[in-house]
Design a protein around this motif. Structure first.
Motif, PDB file in Angstrom:
ATOM      1  N   CYS A  38       3.480 -12.327   2.597  1.00 12.82           N
ATOM      2  CA  CYS A  38       4.072 -10.917   2.212  1.00 12.82           C
ATOM      3  C   CYS A  38       5.711 -11.134   2.057  1.00 12.82           C
ATOM      4  CB  CYS A  38       3.709  -9.968   3.256  1.00 12.82           C
ATOM      5  SG  CYS A  38       4.327  -8.284   3.037  1.00 12.82           S
ATOM      6  N   THR A  40       7.559  -9.086   3.636  1.00  9.03           N
ATOM      7  CA  THR A  40       7.841  -9.089   5.138  1.00  9.03           C
ATOM      8  C   THR A  40       8.172 -10.379   5.926  1.00  9.03           C
ATOM      9  OG1 THR A  40       6.801  -6.903   5.223  1.00  9.03           O
ATOM     10  CG2 THR A  40       7.355  -7.847   7.273  1.00  9.03           C
ATOM     11  N   HIS A  67      -0.259 -11.347   8.237  1.00  9.47           N
ATOM     12  CA  HIS A  67      -0.630 -10.228   8.742  1.00  9.47           C
ATOM     13  C   HIS A  67      -1.716  -9.750   7.464  1.00  9.47           C
ATOM     14  CE1 HIS A  67       3.183  -9.138   6.728  1.00  9.47           C
ATOM     15  NE2 HIS A  67       2.322  -8.230   6.119  1.00  9.47           N
ATOM     16  N   GLU A  68      -1.856 -10.409   6.342  1.00 11.25           N
ATOM     17  CA  GLU A  68      -2.561  -9.997   5.242  1.00 11.25           C
ATOM     18  C   GLU A  68      -3.791 -11.134   5.101  1.00 11.25           C
ATOM     19  OE1 GLU A  68      -0.260 -10.355   1.669  1.00 11.25           O
ATOM     20  OE2 GLU A  68       1.200  -8.624   2.604  1.00 11.25           O
ATOM     21  N   GLU A 153      -4.587  -5.539   2.594  1.00 10.67           N
ATOM     22  CA  GLU A 153      -3.502  -5.059   3.301  1.00 10.67           C
ATOM     23  C   GLU A 153      -2.308  -4.754   2.428  1.00 10.67           C
ATOM     24  OE1 GLU A 153       0.255  -5.408   5.738  1.00 10.67           O
ATOM     25  OE2 GLU A 153      -0.301  -6.092   3.793  1.00 10.67           O
TER      26      GLU A 153
HETATM   27 ZN   LIG Z   1       2.664  -7.271   4.393  1.00 11.00          ZN
END
Ligand SMILES: [Zn+2]
Ligand SMILES: [Zn+2]
Length: 353
Positions: A38, A40, A67-68, A153
């Motif tokens: 991501c 991020t 986190h994805e 996500e």
């Molecule tokens: Zn993300």
């Protein structure tokens, strides 16, 4: 197990980490199928910590990134929960208190006690396995692949933005920014019934990829074209009903505001790196426009996005440009994605390749 661990800016290592222990009563052990990289993660890699919890001097504990992600439930801590071994799930990365006003109203991403897997939380998706709360698991139906599951996500981020913007069937929508979030915002606007979707993007390769993946009705180059003027010409002088700001620069925000009709809504999804100047009277008050922020996603956004994918109404998998093993995360993943001329849109990492 192998995991990608953020130590400090520009220092992310793929290394051996202890296996997660057995899941607690309300938990599940998940074998990660895919985890997307991501924007991020890139920010944390290049000049973090940002979202990773840190003190005032910027000191932060090492954290597993990612986190994805989606995967298969290997074990659960107790029977009768939300999931069982063998279930295919997409993981909502937030853990939250379930008690505060935001958790109670469903806006769990705003929980003051939220912690995020992959951004300082206990585990992360750029690893072979992770222990998660069962409430973080969302079942993927047969018709939704793991490739799609890894895109739930980021698709949920844009679903939240489209829903906060109040996009109605028949609306005309402008998306500023043609990266992964801009592309998914255009798809979600379409899925919400938008009649026309326009997209602006300054980087030529991104314009080309966004046009192919998200199929907006028009694509603009904001460096060479007057976006608000073109948009007004296409909308009988009015402007769009809703603009989704997914570029994160000052021009994009002004374009989004100026291209939105009176009493319309601009949704700020992109994270701006610096302040911008705004003329509140001309840009907000006189046209009675709304400018609202949108952060993350709710559990309901996850369900909605999975439903759209199952119905074939959200072709998010078009964004996937490569799949790499965890060992190649830095060279073929992050270092490529930070190049402004990258041809990659979404890279999936397969931790157990
Ligand atoms: Zn993300
Ligand atoms: Zn809470």
């Amino acid at each position: 197990m192998k995991a990608a661990v953020w130590h400090t800016a520009k220092d992310v290592q793929v290394e051996q980490r202890a296996e997660p222990g057995p899941p607690g009563p309300d938990e599940a052990l998940v074998e990660v199928a895919y985890c997307g990289i991501c924007g991020t993660d890139l920010h944390e890699y290049v000049d973090g910590p940002h979202f990773i919890p840190h003190d005032q001097a910027g000191a932060a504990a090492p954290a597993i990134l990612g986190h994805e992600f989606c995967g298969t439930v290997l074990a659960v801590g107790g029977p009768g929960g939300r999931v069982k071994p063998g279930d295919r799930v997409a993981v909502h990365p937030a853990q939250y208190c379930q008690q505060c006003r935001y958790c109670q109203s469903g806006m769990v991403q705003l929980c003051n006690q939220a912690s995020w897997l992959g951004l300082g939380g206990a585990w992360g998706g750029l690893a072979q396995r992770a222990v998660v709360k069962q409430y973080q698991c969302f079942l993927l139906p047969e018709s939704v692949s793991f490739e799609q599951g890894a895109l739930v996500e980021p698709a949920a981020v844009t679903r939240q933005g489209v829903s906060r913007g109040g996009v109605q069937p028949g609306d005309v929508v402008l998306v500023t920014g043609g990266g992964p979030i801009g592309q998914l915002a255009a798809m979600n606007a379409r899925a919400a019934g938008a009649r026309e979707v326009y997209l602006s993007e300054v980087v030529p390769v991104r314009r080309e990829l966004a046009a192919r993946n998200a199929e907006p009705n028009r694509v603009f180059d904001p460096a060479r074209e007057n976006v608000p003027e073109l948009v007004r010409a296409l909308t009988g002088g009015d402007g769009v009903d809703v603009a989704i700001e997914a570029a994160g620069n000052e021009r994009a925000l002004h374009d989004a505001l100026a291209a939105t009709r009176k009493d319309g809504t601009v949704v700020q999804i992109a994270i701006h790196g610096r302040p911008v100047s705004l003329h509140p009277a001309l840009e907000l008050t006189i046209p009675a426009r709304r400018l609202i922020g949108s952060l993350g996603y709710t559990p309901r956004d996850y369900e909605h996005v999975i439903g759209l994918m199952a119905a074939g109404k959200l072709p998010a998998e078009r964004l996937i440009t490569s799949v790499i093993p965890l060992e190649d995360l830095i060279e073929l993943g992050m270092d490529d994605l930070v190049r402004p001329d990258t041809r990659n849109v979404k890279i999936l990492v397969k931790p157990s390749a």
